[in-house]
Design a protein around this motif. Structure first.
Motif, PDB file in Angstrom:
ATOM      1  N   GLY A 127      61.559  89.905  11.943  1.00 12.18           N
ATOM      2  CA  GLY A 127      62.438  89.388  10.908  1.00 12.18           C
ATOM      3  C   GLY A 127      63.007  88.036  11.274  1.00 12.18           C
ATOM      4  N   GLN A 128      63.404  87.299  10.242  1.00 15.28           N
ATOM      5  CA  GLN A 128      64.027  85.988  10.441  1.00 15.28           C
ATOM      6  C   GLN A 128      64.796  85.630   9.181  1.00 15.28           C
ATOM      7  OE1 GLN A 128      62.176  82.278  12.466  1.00 15.28           O
ATOM      8  NE2 GLN A 128      61.800  81.934  10.303  1.00 15.28           N
ATOM      9  N   VAL A 129      65.927  84.964   9.346  1.00 20.97           N
ATOM     10  CA  VAL A 129      66.678  84.442   8.203  1.00 20.97           C
ATOM     11  C   VAL A 129      67.138  83.034   8.526  1.00 20.97           C
ATOM     12  CG1 VAL A 129      67.490  86.691   7.356  1.00 20.97           C
ATOM     13  CG2 VAL A 129      68.862  85.420   9.028  1.00 20.97           C
ATOM     14  N   GLY A 130      67.296  82.242   7.487  1.00 22.09           N
ATOM     15  CA  GLY A 130      67.855  80.914   7.643  1.00 22.09           C
ATOM     16  C   GLY A 130      69.372  80.972   7.565  1.00 22.09           C
ATOM     17  N   VAL A 131      70.036  80.108   8.307  1.00 23.78           N
ATOM     18  CA  VAL A 131      71.497  80.031   8.308  1.00 23.78           C
ATOM     19  C   VAL A 131      71.915  79.010   7.266  1.00 23.78           C
ATOM     20  CG1 VAL A 131      73.558  79.514   9.664  1.00 23.78           C
ATOM     21  CG2 VAL A 131      71.607  80.661  10.740  1.00 23.78           C
ATOM     22  N   ASP A 132      72.732  79.432   6.324  1.00 23.10           N
ATOM     23  CA  ASP A 132      73.200  78.533   5.282  1.00 23.10           C
ATOM     24  C   ASP A 132      73.952  77.355   5.893  1.00 23.10           C
ATOM     25  OD1 ASP A 132      75.445  77.681   3.184  1.00 23.10           O
ATOM     26  OD2 ASP A 132      73.781  78.574   2.072  1.00 23.10           O
ATOM     27  N   ALA A 133      73.768  76.188   5.311  1.00 20.84           N
ATOM     28  CA  ALA A 133      74.365  74.964   5.854  1.00 20.84           C
ATOM     29  C   ALA A 133      75.893  75.028   5.902  1.00 20.84           C
ATOM     30  CB  ALA A 133      73.923  73.759   5.025  1.00 20.84           C
ATOM     31  N   LYS A 134      76.502  75.886   5.066  1.00 21.51           N
ATOM     32  CA  LYS A 134      77.959  75.957   5.001  1.00 21.51           C
ATOM     33  C   LYS A 134      78.540  77.068   5.876  1.00 21.51           C
ATOM     34  CE  LYS A 134      78.096  74.078   0.306  1.00 21.51           C
ATOM     35  NZ  LYS A 134      78.528  74.306  -1.102  1.00 21.51           N
ATOM     36  N   THR A 135      77.696  77.754   6.630  1.00 24.53           N
ATOM     37  CA  THR A 135      78.194  78.841   7.467  1.00 24.53           C
ATOM     38  C   THR A 135      77.622  78.701   8.868  1.00 24.53           C
ATOM     39  OG1 THR A 135      78.417  81.239   7.629  1.00 24.53           O
ATOM     40  CG2 THR A 135      76.369  80.405   6.687  1.00 24.53           C
ATOM     41  N   ASN A 136      77.503  79.815   9.596  1.00 23.40           N
ATOM     42  CA  ASN A 136      76.986  79.741  10.961  1.00 23.40           C
ATOM     43  C   ASN A 136      76.117  80.956  11.250  1.00 23.40           C
ATOM     44  OD1 ASN A 136      78.727  81.937  11.935  1.00 23.40           O
ATOM     45  ND2 ASN A 136      80.398  80.460  11.760  1.00 23.40           N
ATOM     46  N   GLU A 137      75.726  81.083  12.516  1.00 25.27           N
ATOM     47  CA  GLU A 137      74.767  82.113  12.911  1.00 25.27           C
ATOM     48  C   GLU A 137      75.319  83.534  12.812  1.00 25.27           C
ATOM     49  OE1 GLU A 137      72.602  83.233  17.087  1.00 25.27           O
ATOM     50  OE2 GLU A 137      72.565  81.122  16.496  1.00 25.27           O
ATOM     51  N   ILE A 138      76.628  83.693  12.916  1.00 23.74           N
ATOM     52  CA  ILE A 138      77.204  85.040  12.995  1.00 23.74           C
ATOM     53  C   ILE A 138      77.011  85.828  11.703  1.00 23.74           C
ATOM     54  CG2 ILE A 138      79.341  86.329  13.368  1.00 23.74           C
ATOM     55  CD1 ILE A 138      80.214  84.045  15.249  1.00 23.74           C
ATOM     56  N   PRO A 139      77.427  85.332  10.522  1.00 25.70           N
ATOM     57  CA  PRO A 139      77.161  86.096   9.300  1.00 25.70           C
ATOM     58  C   PRO A 139      75.678  86.204   8.974  1.00 25.70           C
ATOM     59  CG  PRO A 139      78.137  83.960   8.776  1.00 25.70           C
ATOM     60  CD  PRO A 139      78.258  84.138  10.243  1.00 25.70           C
ATOM     61  N   ALA A 140      74.894  85.191   9.355  1.00 26.45           N
ATOM     62  CA  ALA A 140      73.443  85.260   9.120  1.00 26.45           C
ATOM     63  C   ALA A 140      72.825  86.404   9.909  1.00 26.45           C
ATOM     64  CB  ALA A 140      72.789  83.930   9.495  1.00 26.45           C
ATOM     65  N   THR A 141      73.323  86.620  11.121  1.00 21.74           N
ATOM     66  CA  THR A 141      72.815  87.727  11.933  1.00 21.74           C
ATOM     67  C   THR A 141      73.122  89.066  11.286  1.00 21.74           C
ATOM     68  OG1 THR A 141      72.966  86.454  13.981  1.00 21.74           O
ATOM     69  CG2 THR A 141      73.008  88.855  14.182  1.00 21.74           C
ATOM     70  N   ARG A 142      74.309  89.197  10.727  1.00 21.23           N
ATOM     71  CA  ARG A 142      74.648  90.451  10.039  1.00 21.23           C
ATOM     72  C   ARG A 142      73.771  90.637   8.807  1.00 21.23           C
ATOM     73  NH1 ARG A 142      80.177  89.295  11.955  1.00 21.23           N
ATOM     74  NH2 ARG A 142      80.785  88.242  10.030  1.00 21.23           N
ATOM     75  N   ASP A 143      73.453  89.548   8.121  1.00 18.69           N
ATOM     76  CA  ASP A 143      72.520  89.639   6.988  1.00 18.69           C
ATOM     77  C   ASP A 143      71.152  90.133   7.445  1.00 18.69           C
ATOM     78  OD1 ASP A 143      74.487  88.694   5.298  1.00 18.69           O
ATOM     79  OD2 ASP A 143      73.761  86.617   5.309  1.00 18.69           O
ATOM     80  N   LEU A 144      70.701  89.620   8.585  1.00 16.66           N
ATOM     81  CA  LEU A 144      69.406  90.021   9.120  1.00 16.66           C
ATOM     82  C   LEU A 144      69.406  91.508   9.480  1.00 16.66           C
ATOM     83  CD1 LEU A 144      66.550  89.340  10.083  1.00 16.66           C
ATOM     84  CD2 LEU A 144      67.535  88.568  12.249  1.00 16.66           C
ATOM     85  N   VAL A 145      70.487  91.972  10.081  1.00 16.78           N
ATOM     86  CA  VAL A 145      70.591  93.392  10.440  1.00 16.78           C
ATOM     87  C   VAL A 145      70.499  94.271   9.196  1.00 16.78           C
ATOM     88  CG1 VAL A 145      72.150  95.151  11.374  1.00 16.78           C
ATOM     89  CG2 VAL A 145      71.868  92.971  12.564  1.00 16.78           C
ATOM     90  N   GLU A 146      71.126  93.839   8.111  1.00 17.98           N
ATOM     91  CA  GLU A 146      71.089  94.616   6.872  1.00 17.98           C
ATOM     92  C   GLU A 146      69.692  94.670   6.275  1.00 17.98           C
ATOM     93  OE1 GLU A 146      73.950  93.017   4.211  1.00 17.98           O
ATOM     94  OE2 GLU A 146      75.686  93.567   5.437  1.00 17.98           O
ATOM     95  N   ILE A 147      68.914  93.606   6.455  1.00 17.41           N
ATOM     96  CA  ILE A 147      67.557  93.547   5.889  1.00 17.41           C
ATOM     97  C   ILE A 147      66.589  94.419   6.675  1.00 17.41           C
ATOM     98  CG2 ILE A 147      65.577  92.015   5.540  1.00 17.41           C
ATOM     99  CD1 ILE A 147      67.638  89.764   5.017  1.00 17.41           C
TER     100      ILE A 147
END
Length: 353
Positions: A127-147
């Motif tokens: 799996g992989q997700v892109g980090v939104d330009a307005k946020t950081n790696e931490i919420p993106a990681t939680r998004d990845l875990v949910e996917i």
């Protein structure tokens, strides 16, 4: 299924065929749209037809326009789900290492470079997700875990993700976590450091290779009552002592790193030796994925910058690395040279994996 963002009129090749051909080209070491188009042009219609490209080979501009507009996160989910079915289980558990990497070459003026968070399981990118330009790696990681489907797995992450919200997200996904605590966590690190580690027996392991020797010592204790992480079961102190030579006849330089761990895995499932092995596997994500993308595929100097294309190209590299790992290759650079010598080799690998 990845939606085709192009207008129906004028389409000559399907999205699936273009992705498959691009992966085949990357398996041979292609690093750019130009290289992908050149490989397709040289491969011949007979070879390309096996991947669904039944008309004359697509050109560089076709790949570039499509990948700039493609839904990159959707592509990652589709290919990650396929890869997850082939990831090995070690000692009855899947161990998933999650870490982020910046695609430095894709930085535009006045905009930061794309940052991607990937999940690696036994050498396979699931799996992989892109980090939104307005946020950081931490919420993106939680998004990845949910996917991801990580039920029953163990997820390892570095100190940036050591917080109760991430721990809860992992537990909600049906997995266990192993989180690293360093100085950036402030009071938590100080309180863990103050525990009576000198009274706890240690488990030690040693390794040697690539001009260095390393000794790892781990001490494990039941979780203190003041740890406010969902499901936390154990804490640990991990000490890494490394002797590394910079030159053949030079004296070895010693370095010591001490980190602390919080895990929801109970002692019956994660004794000291197994816990240390999980952390060692996490450190391998840098060598087995990020380092390969930088050194073999020269990702940090890639000039691919338009739209979603940087993430799509990173996904193609992830997929090529996964295919080669599944085929038993340990040296990815040698593997790309091997597949570049015969256009049938990447096709065979794609169709048989």
């Amino acid at each position: 299924m990845v939606p085709d963002p192009r207008e129906r009129r004028g389409r000559r090749h399907t999205v699936a065929a273009l992705i498959a051909v691009a992966v085949a080209a990357v398996l041979t070491g292609a690093k750019s749209f130009t290289a992908i188009g050149e490989w397709a042009g040289d491969a011949g219609t007979g070879v390309l037809a096996q991947l669904g490209m039944v008309r004359p080979a697509a050109t560089e501009s076709t790949f570039r326009r499509l990948f700039a507009r493609l839904d990159a996160d959707r592509l990652d989910r589709v290919l990650g789900a396929w890869a997850a079915t082939r990831a090995a289980i070690v000692d009855g558990r899947r161990v998933v290492s999650i870490d982020g990497k910046t695609v430095r070459g894709a930085r535009k003026a006045h905009q930061r470079a794309p940052h991607l968070v990937a999940a690696l399981c036994a050498g396979v990118v699931i799996g992989q997700v892109g980090v939104d330009a307005k946020t950081n790696e931490i919420p993106a990681t939680r998004d990845l875990v949910e996917i991801l489907d990580v039920t029953g797995a163990v997820l390892t992450m570095d100190a940036a993700h050591t917080n109760p919200a991430t721990a809860k997200a992992v537990r909600d996904a049906g997995a266990d976590y192993v989180l690293t605590v360093k100085g950036n966590t402030g009071g938590l690190h100080a309180r863990l450091k103050a525990l009576p580690w000198k009274n706890i027996p240690a488990t030690t392991s040693r390794s040697r290779g690539h001009g260095r020797r390393e000794t790892r010592t781990i001490k494990v204790a039941d979780v203190p009552a003041w740890i406010e992480f969902d499901g936390a079961a154990q804490v640990a102190q991990l000490r890494r002592t490394t002797w590394r030579k910079k030159a053949k006849n030079s004296p070895a330089r010693k370095s010591v790193e001490v980190v602390y761990l919080i895990t929801s895995a109970p002692a019956r499932d994660a004794g000291p030796a197994r816990l240390a092995a999980w952390i060692l596997q996490h450190w391998e994500i840098e060598n087995r994925l990020h380092h390969v993308r930088d050194v073999t595929y020269d990702e940090d100097r890639s000039q691919v910058r338009t739209g979603n294309a940087p993430q799509v190209m990173a996904t193609l590299r992830n997929t090529a690395i996964t295919l080669l790992r599944l085929a038993g290759w340990t040296n990815i650079t040698a593997a790309t040279r091997h597949h570049a010598r015969n256009p049938e080799r990447p096709i065979t690998l794609l169709l048989q994996t």
